[in-house]
Design an enzyme around this catalytic site. Sequence first.
Site, PDB file in Angstrom:
ATOM      1  CB  CYS A  81      65.828  48.743  97.645  1.00  0.00           C
ATOM      2  SG  CYS A  81      65.508  47.219  96.731  1.00  0.00           S
ATOM      3  CD  GLN A  82      62.765  44.471  99.973  1.00  0.00           C
ATOM      4  OE1 GLN A  82      63.490  45.272 100.537  1.00  0.00           O
ATOM      5  NE2 GLN A  82      62.947  43.165 100.073  1.00  0.00           N
TER       6      GLN A  82
END
Length: 429
Positions: A81-82
């Site tokens: 998800c970064q």
Amino acid sequence: MAGEIVLIRFADLFAGTGGIRLGLEQACSELNIVTNCVFSSEIDKNACLSYELNFGENPFSDIRKIYDFPDFDFLLAGFPCQSFSYAGKRKGFGDTRGTLFFEVERILKQKKPTCFLLENVRGITTHDKGRTFKTIRKNLRDIGYKIDHLLLNSSNFDVPHNRVRIYIVGVLNGDIKMTLSSDLGAADTHKFKRNLSNYQQSLFGKEKPKFKVVKDVLEKKPDFKYICSPEFIDKLRKVVGDNFTKLNSYRLIDYRGGKSIHSWELGVKGDCSSEEIEFMNLLIANRRKKIFGSHQDGKSLTKHQILSFYHADNFDEVTTTLVEKGYLSCYEGKYNPVCGNMSFEVFKFLDPDGISITLTASDANRLGIVQDNIPRRITPRECARLQGYPDSYKLLDNDNAVYKQIGNSVSIPVVKAVLLDFIKNNYMK
């Protein structure tokens, strides 16, 4: 999908420490459904060790290099998800990590499982003005899936943790039905406490859910190694005296005002006089004002600008000593605080009667709590409890790895609730 379901074969991609798997297994156990994990994949070696410790298999592999998969009914994927998170640089599909969604897409196209659950940060819905999420939905529908998504806060699911995540569910070649509704919950512990009575009707209709608070997950006798150092405690005492419970909800941060404690108040770089502290606090409180510019964290100010809110007649004396001590910088006649937030042993003291801020991989090890009037860091087990991991879940004997893993993890009770709702309405019709 009508009829009795006795087995769900699933693949666990980007498996981490197995949080989504655990949520599925708990949901299926409650529904008397047998599960069988036929494939798992994770690239972080320490996370793989945790996975192996608890599930008896090591999922270490790079999904980008795998092309042959066993048949399975259900795909689970908390894809990285970064690339979409507010904490990251939000490059989305322009970031290599962001393209890992296309690995999920590739496997869905190849194996066509009946259902899937994807989990990610809420920022994926707004990234690139919504175009990223639009692309994800279109690509999934083009494969043949009907999809739905929920934005849910962990604090609404008996976990004392403000964590909003998106849960995307899909069914192949069929309609999809969910009875759960999106609910962002309280944005912080203050709103959580203020609105607690109203929450008794949220999400679950007439059923009144329990709401845990931070003190419910604390260990009764944590190891002494988590107690703050004597030097740090002495610095905290300068601000709150001997009653350390006054630290509840305080953030230790230099570039914000409000309920914050700053390095100059603690004397991190040297003790400051009351006049110096007042100057720095006024500078922090005023430098973001629109009249001085639109910089998010404020801008450097001239003496003339500072004197519009600092009215003491000792400006030159105070600024000189603050520059000498390293709390203030002066460049081309403009003054700016010198912030050193990473030097604090604890950057946030949680309110035991509220909920935790969102855990992250980078700073879960620096969350604090005051217990029995003793300031300390929260333990890895307490972090795991904030994510809803049962105490039966085994933790590595490596605190740094565990803090990182739990900060990256899903909240188990939320995954369980989503899958219970999904399976009841789409598998067991």
